[in-house]
Design a protein around this motif. Structure first.
Motif, PDB file in Angstrom:
ATOM      1  N   MET A   1      52.055  57.948  42.370  1.00  0.00           N
ATOM      2  CA  MET A   1      51.906  57.053  41.234  1.00  0.00           C
ATOM      3  C   MET A   1      51.218  57.800  40.090  1.00  0.00           C
ATOM      4  O   MET A   1      50.218  58.490  40.294  1.00  0.00           O
ATOM      5  CB  MET A   1      51.070  55.835  41.648  1.00  0.00           C
ATOM      6  N   GLU A   2      51.750  57.626  38.903  1.00  0.00           N
ATOM      7  CA  GLU A   2      51.237  58.337  37.738  1.00  0.00           C
ATOM      8  C   GLU A   2      50.000  57.628  37.187  1.00  0.00           C
ATOM      9  O   GLU A   2      49.915  56.399  37.194  1.00  0.00           O
ATOM     10  CB  GLU A   2      52.319  58.387  36.666  1.00  0.00           C
ATOM     11  N   ASN A   3      49.047  58.401  36.706  1.00  0.00           N
ATOM     12  CA  ASN A   3      47.820  57.847  36.149  1.00  0.00           C
ATOM     13  C   ASN A   3      48.113  57.307  34.745  1.00  0.00           C
ATOM     14  O   ASN A   3      48.411  58.078  33.822  1.00  0.00           O
ATOM     15  CB  ASN A   3      46.739  58.930  36.090  1.00  0.00           C
ATOM     16  N   PRO A   4      48.012  55.977  34.522  1.00  0.00           N
ATOM     17  CA  PRO A   4      48.333  55.419  33.206  1.00  0.00           C
ATOM     18  C   PRO A   4      47.316  55.785  32.124  1.00  0.00           C
ATOM     19  O   PRO A   4      47.621  55.728  30.940  1.00  0.00           O
ATOM     20  CB  PRO A   4      48.347  53.913  33.456  1.00  0.00           C
ATOM     21  N   PHE A   5      46.106  56.188  32.520  1.00  0.00           N
ATOM     22  CA  PHE A   5      45.081  56.529  31.537  1.00  0.00           C
ATOM     23  C   PHE A   5      45.369  57.853  30.833  1.00  0.00           C
ATOM     24  O   PHE A   5      44.810  58.135  29.785  1.00  0.00           O
ATOM     25  CB  PHE A   5      43.700  56.547  32.187  1.00  0.00           C
ATOM     26  N   LYS A   6      46.241  58.662  31.390  1.00  0.00           N
ATOM     27  CA  LYS A   6      46.615  59.903  30.735  1.00  0.00           C
ATOM     28  C   LYS A   6      47.476  59.650  29.507  1.00  0.00           C
ATOM     29  O   LYS A   6      47.590  60.503  28.635  1.00  0.00           O
ATOM     30  CB  LYS A   6      47.361  60.812  31.707  1.00  0.00           C
ATOM     31  N   GLN A   7      48.077  58.459  29.402  1.00  0.00           N
ATOM     32  CA  GLN A   7      48.953  58.138  28.276  1.00  0.00           C
ATOM     33  C   GLN A   7      48.195  57.556  27.086  1.00  0.00           C
ATOM     34  O   GLN A   7      48.787  57.286  26.048  1.00  0.00           O
ATOM     35  CB  GLN A   7      50.012  57.140  28.726  1.00  0.00           C
ATOM     36  N   ILE A   8      46.895  57.370  27.199  1.00  0.00           N
ATOM     37  CA  ILE A   8      46.117  56.742  26.132  1.00  0.00           C
ATOM     38  C   ILE A   8      46.125  57.583  24.862  1.00  0.00           C
ATOM     39  O   ILE A   8      46.262  57.057  23.759  1.00  0.00           O
ATOM     40  CB  ILE A   8      44.667  56.465  26.604  1.00  0.00           C
ATOM     41  N   ASN A   9      46.001  58.887  24.979  1.00  0.00           N
ATOM     42  CA  ASN A   9      45.924  59.761  23.802  1.00  0.00           C
ATOM     43  C   ASN A   9      47.292  60.178  23.280  1.00  0.00           C
ATOM     44  O   ASN A   9      47.386  60.952  22.330  1.00  0.00           O
ATOM     45  CB  ASN A   9      45.098  61.000  24.116  1.00  0.00           C
ATOM     46  N   GLN A  10      48.368  59.680  23.858  1.00  0.00           N
ATOM     47  CA  GLN A  10      49.719  60.026  23.421  1.00  0.00           C
ATOM     48  C   GLN A  10      50.078  59.243  22.155  1.00  0.00           C
ATOM     49  O   GLN A  10      49.559  58.157  21.928  1.00  0.00           O
ATOM     50  CB  GLN A  10      50.729  59.699  24.538  1.00  0.00           C
ATOM     51  N   PRO A  11      50.972  59.770  21.328  1.00  0.00           N
ATOM     52  CA  PRO A  11      51.393  59.019  20.131  1.00  0.00           C
ATOM     53  C   PRO A  11      52.137  57.742  20.535  1.00  0.00           C
ATOM     54  O   PRO A  11      52.788  57.690  21.578  1.00  0.00           O
ATOM     55  CB  PRO A  11      52.310  59.993  19.393  1.00  0.00           C
ATOM     56  N   LEU A  12      52.026  56.730  19.685  1.00  0.00           N
ATOM     57  CA  LEU A  12      52.670  55.449  19.958  1.00  0.00           C
ATOM     58  C   LEU A  12      54.178  55.563  19.813  1.00  0.00           C
ATOM     59  O   LEU A  12      54.681  56.321  18.993  1.00  0.00           O
ATOM     60  CB  LEU A  12      52.142  54.380  18.997  1.00  0.00           C
ATOM     61  N   LYS A  13      54.886  54.784  20.627  1.00  0.00           N
ATOM     62  CA  LYS A  13      56.349  54.764  20.546  1.00  0.00           C
ATOM     63  C   LYS A  13      56.778  53.589  19.678  1.00  0.00           C
ATOM     64  O   LYS A  13      56.127  52.546  19.659  1.00  0.00           O
ATOM     65  CB  LYS A  13      56.951  54.624  21.944  1.00  0.00           C
ATOM     66  N   GLU A  14      57.880  53.762  18.974  1.00  0.00           N
ATOM     67  CA  GLU A  14      58.403  52.700  18.106  1.00  0.00           C
ATOM     68  C   GLU A  14      59.063  51.628  18.964  1.00  0.00           C
ATOM     69  O   GLU A  14      59.796  51.922  19.900  1.00  0.00           O
ATOM     70  CB  GLU A  14      59.417  53.284  17.118  1.00  0.00           C
ATOM     71  N   VAL A  15      58.786  50.378  18.631  1.00  0.00           N
ATOM     72  CA  VAL A  15      59.344  49.239  19.349  1.00  0.00           C
ATOM     73  C   VAL A  15      60.631  48.814  18.641  1.00  0.00           C
ATOM     74  O   VAL A  15      60.694  48.816  17.411  1.00  0.00           O
ATOM     75  CB  VAL A  15      58.329  48.071  19.346  1.00  0.00           C
ATOM     76  N   PRO A  16      61.666  48.414  19.412  1.00  0.00           N
ATOM     77  CA  PRO A  16      62.890  47.919  18.762  1.00  0.00           C
ATOM     78  C   PRO A  16      62.597  46.701  17.888  1.00  0.00           C
ATOM     79  O   PRO A  16      61.769  45.865  18.223  1.00  0.00           O
ATOM     80  CB  PRO A  16      63.792  47.536  19.940  1.00  0.00           C
ATOM     81  N   LYS A  17      63.279  46.617  16.743  1.00  0.00           N
ATOM     82  CA  LYS A  17      63.022  45.543  15.781  1.00  0.00           C
ATOM     83  C   LYS A  17      63.285  44.172  16.376  1.00  0.00           C
ATOM     84  O   LYS A  17      62.574  43.217  16.080  1.00  0.00           O
ATOM     85  CB  LYS A  17      63.873  45.751  14.532  1.00  0.00           C
ATOM     86  N   GLU A  18      64.307  44.048  17.250  1.00  0.00           N
ATOM     87  CA  GLU A  18      64.629  42.754  17.853  1.00  0.00           C
ATOM     88  C   GLU A  18      63.480  42.286  18.750  1.00  0.00           C
ATOM     89  O   GLU A  18      63.097  41.113  18.733  1.00  0.00           O
ATOM     90  CB  GLU A  18      65.914  42.839  18.682  1.00  0.00           C
ATOM     91  N   LEU A  19      62.934  43.208  19.534  1.00  0.00           N
ATOM     92  CA  LEU A  19      61.835  42.857  20.425  1.00  0.00           C
ATOM     93  C   LEU A  19      60.588  42.492  19.628  1.00  0.00           C
ATOM     94  O   LEU A  19      59.903  41.506  19.944  1.00  0.00           O
ATOM     95  CB  LEU A  19      61.538  44.020  21.374  1.00  0.00           C
ATOM     96  N   LYS A  20      60.315  43.256  18.576  1.00  0.00           N
ATOM     97  CA  LYS A  20      59.148  42.973  17.739  1.00  0.00           C
ATOM     98  C   LYS A  20      59.281  41.605  17.070  1.00  0.00           C
ATOM     99  O   LYS A  20      58.322  40.827  17.023  1.00  0.00           O
ATOM    100  CB  LYS A  20      58.989  44.065  16.677  1.00  0.00           C
ATOM    101  N   ALA A  21      60.483  41.279  16.584  1.00  0.00           N
ATOM    102  CA  ALA A  21      60.712  39.986  15.946  1.00  0.00           C
ATOM    103  C   ALA A  21      60.541  38.851  16.940  1.00  0.00           C
ATOM    104  O   ALA A  21      59.951  37.816  16.624  1.00  0.00           O
ATOM    105  CB  ALA A  21      62.108  39.949  15.333  1.00  0.00           C
ATOM    106  N   LYS A  22      61.023  39.035  18.167  1.00  0.00           N
ATOM    107  CA  LYS A  22      60.888  37.996  19.187  1.00  0.00           C
ATOM    108  C   LYS A  22      59.427  37.773  19.549  1.00  0.00           C
ATOM    109  O   LYS A  22      58.967  36.631  19.659  1.00  0.00           O
ATOM    110  CB  LYS A  22      61.679  38.358  20.440  1.00  0.00           C
TER     111      LYS A  22
END
Length: 57
Positions: A1-22
């Motif tokens: 299992m991957e450690n999720p805390f290692k992803q904290i300092n990673q750049p944010l990913k763009e969310v699809p516009k449809e999902l963001k609108a919903k």
């Protein structure tokens, strides 16, 4: 299992516009329902208080 805390300092990913609108629509609806519930619960409490004060007189 991957450690999720290692992803904290990673750049944010763009969310699809449809999902963001919903998500924004769902949040707006939840906020509206909370405000309506607060409005009715406040008025109901005020009515009960007024009726109980009039009964004591």
């Amino acid at each position: 299992m991957e450690n999720p805390f290692k992803q904290i300092n990673q750049p944010l990913k763009e969310v699809p516009k449809e999902l963001k609108a919903k998500v924004m629509h769902d949040i707006a609806m939840a906020k509206l329902l909370m405000e309506i519930a607060e409005l009715f619960s406040y008025n109901l409490g005020h009515i009960i208080e007024t009726v109980s004060k009039k009964r004591k007189q």
